[in-house]
Design a protein around this motif. Structure first.
Motif, PDB file in Angstrom:
ATOM      1  N   ASP A  28       0.900  -1.195   0.268  1.00 36.28           N
ATOM      2  CA  ASP A  28       0.056  -0.020   0.013  1.00 36.28           C
ATOM      3  C   ASP A  28       0.856   1.442  -0.122  1.00 36.28           C
ATOM      4  OD1 ASP A  28      -2.188  -1.714   0.016  1.00 36.28           O
ATOM      5  OD2 ASP A  28      -2.566  -1.465   2.306  1.00 36.28           O
ATOM      6  N   ARG A  29       1.976   1.426   0.798  1.00 41.53           N
ATOM      7  CA  ARG A  29       3.003   2.387   0.789  1.00 41.53           C
ATOM      8  C   ARG A  29       3.551   2.578  -0.672  1.00 41.53           C
ATOM      9  NH1 ARG A  29       4.354   0.099   5.634  1.00 41.53           N
ATOM     10  NH2 ARG A  29       6.451  -0.567   4.641  1.00 41.53           N
ATOM     11  N   ALA A  30       4.057   1.422  -0.934  1.00 40.64           N
ATOM     12  CA  ALA A  30       4.737   1.602  -2.375  1.00 40.64           C
ATOM     13  C   ALA A  30       3.793   2.089  -3.339  1.00 40.64           C
ATOM     14  CB  ALA A  30       5.319   0.326  -2.823  1.00 40.64           C
ATOM     15  N   ARG A  31       2.549   1.829  -3.507  1.00 41.03           N
ATOM     16  CA  ARG A  31       1.371   2.200  -4.288  1.00 41.03           C
ATOM     17  C   ARG A  31       1.453   3.535  -4.566  1.00 41.03           C
ATOM     18  NH1 ARG A  31      -2.189  -0.608  -3.197  1.00 41.03           N
ATOM     19  NH2 ARG A  31      -2.213  -2.407  -4.503  1.00 41.03           N
ATOM     20  N   GLU A  32       1.296   4.314  -3.290  1.00 38.60           N
ATOM     21  CA  GLU A  32       1.039   5.665  -3.053  1.00 38.60           C
ATOM     22  C   GLU A  32       2.349   6.335  -3.705  1.00 38.60           C
ATOM     23  OE1 GLU A  32      -1.696   7.622  -2.282  1.00 38.60           O
ATOM     24  OE2 GLU A  32      -2.255   5.547  -2.806  1.00 38.60           O
ATOM     25  N   GLN A  33       3.602   5.768  -3.529  1.00 40.37           N
ATOM     26  CA  GLN A  33       4.688   6.415  -3.961  1.00 40.37           C
ATOM     27  C   GLN A  33       4.884   6.265  -5.445  1.00 40.37           C
ATOM     28  OE1 GLN A  33       7.156   3.789  -1.545  1.00 40.37           O
ATOM     29  NE2 GLN A  33       8.136   5.450  -0.351  1.00 40.37           N
ATOM     30  N   ALA A  34       4.479   5.235  -5.979  1.00 39.21           N
ATOM     31  CA  ALA A  34       4.654   4.800  -7.597  1.00 39.21           C
ATOM     32  C   ALA A  34       3.233   5.856  -8.222  1.00 39.21           C
ATOM     33  CB  ALA A  34       4.307   3.554  -8.210  1.00 39.21           C
ATOM     34  N   ARG A  35       2.440   6.007  -7.496  1.00 44.86           N
ATOM     35  CA  ARG A  35       1.059   6.769  -8.083  1.00 44.86           C
ATOM     36  C   ARG A  35       1.625   8.195  -8.574  1.00 44.86           C
ATOM     37  NH1 ARG A  35      -3.976   6.056  -7.052  1.00 44.86           N
ATOM     38  NH2 ARG A  35      -3.654   4.966  -5.263  1.00 44.86           N
ATOM     39  N   TRP A  36       2.620   8.952  -7.996  1.00 44.41           N
ATOM     40  CA  TRP A  36       3.059  10.207  -8.268  1.00 44.41           C
ATOM     41  C   TRP A  36       4.570  10.262  -8.892  1.00 44.41           C
ATOM     42  CZ3 TRP A  36      -1.459  11.998  -8.324  1.00 44.41           C
ATOM     43  CH2 TRP A  36      -2.412  11.761  -7.374  1.00 44.41           C
ATOM     44  N   GLY A  37       4.872   8.973  -9.418  1.00 44.16           N
ATOM     45  CA  GLY A  37       6.314   8.986 -10.177  1.00 44.16           C
ATOM     46  C   GLY A  37       7.409   8.463  -9.373  1.00 44.16           C
ATOM     47  N   ALA A  38       7.378   8.275  -7.996  1.00 45.30           N
ATOM     48  CA  ALA A  38       8.523   7.911  -7.266  1.00 45.30           C
ATOM     49  C   ALA A  38       8.749   6.266  -7.410  1.00 45.30           C
ATOM     50  CB  ALA A  38       8.570   8.063  -5.940  1.00 45.30           C
ATOM     51  N   THR A  39       9.056   5.965  -8.432  1.00 40.96           N
ATOM     52  CA  THR A  39       9.205   4.422  -8.753  1.00 40.96           C
ATOM     53  C   THR A  39      10.187   3.932  -7.915  1.00 40.96           C
ATOM     54  OG1 THR A  39      10.195   4.862 -10.974  1.00 40.96           O
ATOM     55  CG2 THR A  39       7.594   4.324 -10.803  1.00 40.96           C
ATOM     56  N   ASP A  40      11.532   4.334  -7.705  1.00 38.50           N
ATOM     57  CA  ASP A  40      12.564   3.864  -7.092  1.00 38.50           C
ATOM     58  C   ASP A  40      12.213   3.734  -5.758  1.00 38.50           C
ATOM     59  OD1 ASP A  40      14.179   3.390  -9.211  1.00 38.50           O
ATOM     60  OD2 ASP A  40      15.412   5.057  -8.939  1.00 38.50           O
TER      61      ASP A  40
END
Length: 670
Positions: free
Chosen positions: A318-330
């Motif tokens: 869930d945390r990773a999805r929120e990061q990837a949602r706005w472009g922070a894929t690394d």
């Protein structure tokens, strides 16, 4: 074991014993097989050396080594796999000479060029299957390749590097077919050994030894062993190998629905398969399981699927999805990697969080390299620490902007434009750029956004609205800038006016905003920097022309003359200016998220100002009907319309003089 040391007799005896053991009685046998069944021997007496020599004399060539060794043990063979009922002995081999006119399908790519004319035919009785030894395809040991062609397979002939390799493959085919016979369990020393290797491979995979596990599972799959396909498919998906996934029997087990069904759904949608294919993937209808699977398919199709897992790993997802949602894929990948040792399987045949691959936002960031890193991390019952990190894709903080000026893999530079706004979160950009009521749409890749843009709608040469991908523009979440990026926008012609949204955006936030539009093939570069609703400075480069705007001078580091002078070649000026712009404002665009990932979109207003009195325009109805449409036809259609109306503004040289309003019947692009 090499071709020279291969023990043909023990191999053929084992095959014969297992074939006889798989038959429960004479009623299952083909005519003429009862004697072989009672003798527990599929072969014949070996061919004496003089008979082989006589056959070679008659054929006019020496036979390949492994075929000669086979003939010495058995002069022919019954039931080579499931569809070749008898292989010829030394006296029965004959030149094929393209007996069925198949040479018209010769293909250099599959290696059959000329093979049909020169091959030696070995099948004596079969189910429309040819077994051909090719003297024109010989390896360093003198082995001829074997080509096996079955017309009912509707596929190129299968190639085996030698006769020995062909027979091993037919032995495996026998096992695969026998393993699925309903008459009686197929159990023998070979199946017991293979099943033990499958279990050992499962434990190896959980411990991180995925390459060793994969090799053992691939062998077990070739023999049709239960469990092996379901386990191997999980490893292959993370390694980004692309054979069609089946996951063995796992789709029929409700415990695995949330893991394997989403991956099957993603493959189904990507390939445009129909409802019948979907039912086949699910291994039949099982009431509520089918209903749940159909809901997963709907979510995957609508790009709304969210992978869920239990425990601490689920919280990390869930945390990773929120990061990837706005472009922070690394950052998202680091979050997942750190939590991998805490992942727990949903059942005994679960090797990794495979459903994660179908997650709308997290699936794209799992590259083959990251997938192998995930598989190399001990997890589940094995536990352990995260493995060594893979070489990371550049993150937003280190990407800057200059990567936009790199030549694309397609080799064709495409126009793009973006807005960076300070002091606003990405989910606030729609209201800032498009006004109250504008909201974010579903996440999309650049390709999906481009396709959605022109599906079944009317577009005008006087407007250029587009779906913009949004995210954080200064590194990880909370870095102060947000971006709206549009790829593959319409090329900007020399006479076209441009109204960038930096002024409006900065006026609504009270802070800074900058807008960039680039058409590399046309030598077009536009920059506008605004603050608190006023343009501070800006310029437009059109080839050798420079148009400046704003109340303040352009900073020396951003001066277009510095970057687009006579010394600049290719895209050097674009690259240098983007580098300077990133340094001047501390901004970046996340390369991986924009090129490979999915980001939320919204309908960004047109960058084309309102039409002037008497300005001509045209409209086109774009209808995309292919299962996997691209927007090339749409772009070409509207580019043609713009070319027809280019310069139609009074006072602009080359005015077409077309009356204001639609010009003729709107063309369609489909």
């Amino acid at each position: 074991m090499t071709e020279q040391t291969f023990d043909w007799r023990s191999f053929l005896v084992r095959w014969s014993e297992e074939w006889a053991g798989a038959c429960t009685g004479p009623e299952e046998l083909r005519d003429g097989d009862e004697e072989a069944w009672r003798a527990r021997w599929l072969g014949f007496d070996g061919a004496p050396a003089e008979r082989v020599a006589a056959a070679e004399t008659q054929l006019g060539c020496a036979l390949p080594p492994s075929y000669r060794q086979f003939l010495a043990v058995s002069d022919g063979w019954r039931h080579a796999g499931g569809f070749v009922y008898r292989l010829a002995g030394a006296d029965g081999a004959r030149w094929h000479r393209d007996a069925y006119g198949l040479s018209e399908y010769d293909d250099d790519e599959d290696g059959t060029q000329g093979m049909w004319q020169r091959a030696l035919q070995l099948d004596a009785e079969s189910d429309a299957t040819l077994v051909l030894l090719d003297p024109g395809d010989v390896d360093a040991d003198g082995e001829w390749a074997v080509y096996c062609h079955a017309s009912w397979r509707a596929a190129p002939p299968e190639r085996y590097p030698s006769f020995r390799a062909f027979m091993l493959a037919m032995y495996q085919e026998f096992h695969r077919l026998a393993a699925h016979r309903p008459a009686a369990p197929f159990v023998n020393a070979t199946t017991r050994a293979l099943d033990a290797r499958v279990e050992a491979a499962r434990l190896d995979a959980l411990a991180g030894a995925h390459e060793r596990a994969g090799a053992a599972l691939a062998e077990a799959v070739a023999f049709g062993r239960p469990r092996a396909a379901g386990l191997l498919d999980q490893l292959r998906r993370f390694e980004r190998q692309w054979p069609e996934p089946t996951f063995g029997e796992l789709p029929g087990d409700p415990a695995y629905l949330g893991e394997v069904v989403p991956v099957l759904a993603a493959h189904h949608v990507r390939n445009g398969h129909d409802a019948a294919a979907w039912g086949h993937k699910l291994r039949g209808d099982a009431g509520g399981r089918r209903t749940a699977a159909d809901e997963v398919l709907r979510q995957v199709r609508e790009r709304a699927y969210r992978y869920r897992a239990a425990g601490p790993f689920g919280e990390a997802v869930d945390r990773a999805r929120e990061q990837a949602r706005w472009g922070a894929t690394d950052a998202a990948w680091r979050t997942l990697r750190a939590a991998l040792p805490q992942w727990t399987p949903v059942g005994p045949d679960h090797l990794a969080p495979v459903g994660l691959l179908a997650d709308t936002l997290l699936g794209p960031l799992l590259t083959a390299e990251r997938g192998r890193e995930l598989l190399a991390t001990p997890r589940g019952p094995s536990g352990g620490a995260a493995g060594e990190p893979a070489r990371e894709e550049p993150g937003a903080a280190g990407d800057g902007l200059a990567w936009l000026a790199l030549e694309p893999r397609s080799g064709r530079p495409e126009p793009y434009r973006f807005v960076l706004v300070e002091g606003v979160a990405p989910d606030g950009l729609p209201a800032v750029l498009a006004g109250e009521g504008a909201v974010l749409d579903r996440p999309a890749t650049r390709w999906e956004a481009d396709r959605d843009r022109y599906r079944d709608r009317t577009v005008s040469s006087s407007e250029d609205p587009a779906p913009a991908l949004v995210g954080h523009g200064g590194g990880d979440v909370g870095a102060g800038w947000s971006f709206a990026f549009e790829a593959r926008t319409w090329p900007l012609s020399a006479g076209q006016r441009l109204a960038t949204p930096a002024v409006t955006a900065s006026g609504r936030t009270g802070g800074r905003a900058l807008a960039v539009a680039v058409a590399p093939e046309e030598g077009f570069f536009h920059l506008s920097v605004a603050e608190a609703g006023e343009e501070r400075y800006g310029f437009t480069v059109r080839g050798a022309e420079r148009d400046r705007s704003g109340a303040a001078p352009v900073p020396p580091a951003l001066d277009p003359d510095r970057h687009f002078g006579p010394h600049a070649h290719g895209r050097q000026g674009e690259h240098g200016l983007l580098t300077a712009l990133a340094a001047e404002f501390g901004v970046a665009l996340p390369r991986f998220a924009l090129t490979e990932g999915r980001l939320h979109t919204f309908a960004d207003p047109s960058w084309t100002p309102p039409r002037l009195p008497g300005e001509a325009y045209s409209e086109a109805r774009i209808v995309l009907t292919e299962p996997h449409p691209t927007s090339d036809s749409a772009r070409e259609a509207l580019s043609a319309l713009r070319a027809r109306t280019a310069g139609a503004v009074p006072g602009v040289p080359g005015a077409a003089g077309v009356p204001d309003g639609p010009t003729g019947r709107p063309p369609e692009a489909s």
